[in-house]
Design a protein around this motif. Structure first.
Motif, PDB file in Angstrom:
ATOM      1  N   GLY A  12      -3.464  -1.147  -6.034  1.00 19.68           N
ATOM      2  CA  GLY A  12      -3.197  -1.525  -7.629  1.00 19.68           C
ATOM      3  C   GLY A  12      -4.371  -2.003  -8.188  1.00 19.68           C
ATOM      4  N   SER A  13      -5.316  -2.939  -7.326  1.00 19.67           N
ATOM      5  CA  SER A  13      -6.278  -3.601  -8.287  1.00 19.67           C
ATOM      6  C   SER A  13      -7.455  -2.627  -8.411  1.00 19.67           C
ATOM      7  CB  SER A  13      -6.873  -4.716  -7.315  1.00 19.67           C
ATOM      8  OG  SER A  13      -7.334  -4.347  -5.968  1.00 19.67           O
ATOM      9  N   ALA A  14      -7.724  -1.624  -7.675  1.00 23.33           N
ATOM     10  CA  ALA A  14      -8.746  -0.649  -7.925  1.00 23.33           C
ATOM     11  C   ALA A  14      -8.267   0.234  -8.856  1.00 23.33           C
ATOM     12  CB  ALA A  14      -8.951   0.198  -6.554  1.00 23.33           C
ATOM     13  N   THR A  15      -6.817   0.576  -9.157  1.00 21.89           N
ATOM     14  CA  THR A  15      -6.508   1.313 -10.124  1.00 21.89           C
ATOM     15  C   THR A  15      -6.934   0.852 -11.423  1.00 21.89           C
ATOM     16  OG1 THR A  15      -4.528   1.585  -8.785  1.00 21.89           O
ATOM     17  CG2 THR A  15      -4.403   2.486 -11.180  1.00 21.89           C
ATOM     18  N   GLN A  65      -1.696   8.393  -6.240  1.00 20.92           N
ATOM     19  CA  GLN A  65      -0.640   7.828  -5.421  1.00 20.92           C
ATOM     20  C   GLN A  65      -1.123   6.063  -5.448  1.00 20.92           C
ATOM     21  OE1 GLN A  65       2.607   8.855  -4.334  1.00 20.92           O
ATOM     22  NE2 GLN A  65       2.946   6.621  -4.171  1.00 20.92           N
ATOM     23  N   ILE A  66      -0.262   5.104  -6.134  1.00 25.03           N
ATOM     24  CA  ILE A  66      -0.803   3.755  -6.434  1.00 25.03           C
ATOM     25  C   ILE A  66       0.218   3.209  -5.356  1.00 25.03           C
ATOM     26  CG2 ILE A  66      -0.710   1.937  -7.931  1.00 25.03           C
ATOM     27  CD1 ILE A  66      -1.235   3.804 -10.171  1.00 25.03           C
ATOM     28  N   ASP A  93      -0.373  -0.582   3.193  1.00 21.14           N
ATOM     29  CA  ASP A  93       0.399  -0.012   4.295  1.00 21.14           C
ATOM     30  C   ASP A  93       0.969   1.263   4.004  1.00 21.14           C
ATOM     31  OD1 ASP A  93       1.610  -1.444   2.530  1.00 21.14           O
ATOM     32  OD2 ASP A  93       3.693  -2.014   3.774  1.00 21.14           O
ATOM     33  N   VAL A  94       1.340   1.590   2.732  1.00 25.92           N
ATOM     34  CA  VAL A  94       2.084   2.684   2.344  1.00 25.92           C
ATOM     35  C   VAL A  94       0.799   3.752   2.280  1.00 25.92           C
ATOM     36  CG1 VAL A  94       3.009   3.990   0.511  1.00 25.92           C
ATOM     37  CG2 VAL A  94       3.925   1.449   1.088  1.00 25.92           C
ATOM     38  N   LEU A  95      -0.407   3.440   1.559  1.00 19.40           N
ATOM     39  CA  LEU A  95      -1.375   4.174   1.542  1.00 19.40           C
ATOM     40  C   LEU A  95      -1.956   4.968   3.007  1.00 19.40           C
ATOM     41  CD1 LEU A  95      -3.304   2.907  -1.403  1.00 19.40           C
ATOM     42  CD2 LEU A  95      -1.746   4.486  -1.406  1.00 19.40           C
ATOM     43  N   ILE A 130       6.967  -7.318  -3.797  1.00 22.79           N
ATOM     44  CA  ILE A 130       6.925  -6.332  -4.897  1.00 22.79           C
ATOM     45  C   ILE A 130       5.979  -5.307  -4.089  1.00 22.79           C
ATOM     46  CG2 ILE A 130       5.286  -7.299  -6.041  1.00 22.79           C
ATOM     47  CD1 ILE A 130       6.743  -6.345  -8.475  1.00 22.79           C
ATOM     48  N   SER A 131       5.927  -4.186  -4.518  1.00 23.92           N
ATOM     49  CA  SER A 131       5.177  -3.010  -3.940  1.00 23.92           C
ATOM     50  C   SER A 131       3.477  -2.970  -4.668  1.00 23.92           C
ATOM     51  CB  SER A 131       5.773  -1.702  -3.938  1.00 23.92           C
ATOM     52  OG  SER A 131       5.662  -1.310  -5.536  1.00 23.92           O
TER      53      SER A 131
END
Length: 296
Positions: A100-103, A126-127, A131-133, A222-223
């Motif tokens: 998220g931060s890099a986005t 995909q943001i 763990d998800v990435l 939150i994700s």
């Protein structure tokens, strides 16, 4: 000598474990498929299948051939993809996982430069949290991840691009907003945090534990923290977010940093990809452009 057609027939039979269904998918008769597999077994001088009721089961040799066949198919796909990109002026699709931060602070500049230097390359972004990435990367559903460089249990290549710090933040009207806050002060309030599997949260909770303080009480899990400055501000809850994100206009107008030197997590941000991954020309171009950001 094994040929590509016989290997392809074997792969479909091994995938479905049923000669009737496999022959339908291959648009050949079942006897023709059986003869093809028999020829392959004769050429290799080893059994690849054994019967199990009405279906099939791979022998040890069959299982090894199937796994190697998958690798061959993947390699052929990669070669075909590379040739297509080269013949089309490096056109291609790159699947990027982004924290998220890099986005917010890194990816916009990368996209801008990509449009200037490689306008034929398309990004599928995909943001999510690490763990998800990493799960998607492991399944080869992502080509690269742009975000914090964190430990992983498989061999990966990690290329540092820039640095970042994660700090405690809250709304400007929060009771702790006016001055420094101790860990015990911070433990008295509710938090918005990512899942327990995210390294950032693990680091935060470890600091509280090592200093004999109660762990943060998570009121909202939150994700992606970087996507919800309004939620952090309106909820009256504390959070732990990128300092680069906090400097962005939408964050800075709503949130403020809560000073606590123990809860400043320094981290490297960059590119991660699997060590054995195939990098298409388009993917390599995205990597080169992203790494160039750290050199400006």
């Amino acid at each position: 000598m094994m040929n590509n057609r016989e290997l392809g027939y074997f792969m479909e039979a091994a995938r479905i474990m049923n000669l009737g269904l496999a022959s339908q998918n291959l648009n050949i008769t079942q006897p023709a498929l059986s003869k093809s597999i028999a020829r392959l077994e004769k050429d290799l001088n080893i059994k690849l299948f054994k019967r199990s009721g009405r279906g099939l089961v791979l022998t040890e040799a069959g299982s090894i051939l199937y796994q190697r066949g998958l690798m061959l198919q993947s390699s052929w796909h990669d070669v075909a993809k590379t040739m297509a990109e080269l013949s089309n002026g490096r056109r291609g699709v790159v699947r990027v996982g982004s924290a998220g931060s890099a986005t917010q602070f890194l990816l916009p500049e990368v996209c801008k430069r990509l449009q200037q230097e490689a306008p034929n390359v398309k990004l599928e972004i995909q943001i999510g949290m690490n763990d998800v990435l990493f799960s998607l990367l492991d399944k080869h559903e992502l080509d690269i991840i742009i975000g914090p460089l964190v430990g992983y249990n498989k061999p990966v290549v990690q290329l540092p691009v820039t640095t970042d710090r994660v700090v405690v933040a809250a709304s400007r009207s929060h009771p702790l907003a006016d001055g420094p806050a101790s860990l015990r002060d911070l433990s008295r309030y509710g938090w918005i945090l990512p899942a327990k599997t995210v390294s950032m949260r693990q680091w935060l909770e470890r600091i509280f534990y090592e200093n004999h303080c109660a762990a943060p009480e998570v009121k909202i899990e939150i994700s992606s923290l970087a996507a919800v400055p309004g939620l952090i501000a309106s909820s009256g809850l504390l959070s732990f977010i990128s300092e680069n994100s906090l400097a962005e206009k939408e964050f800075a107008s709503l949130l403020t940093r809560i000073d606590n030197n123990q809860l400043v997590m320094a981290r490297r941000v960059g590119i991660t990809y699997l060590q054995d991954a195939f990098l298409s020309p388009a993917t390599q171009q995205v990597i080169d452009i992203t790494c160039a950001y750290g050199q400006h």
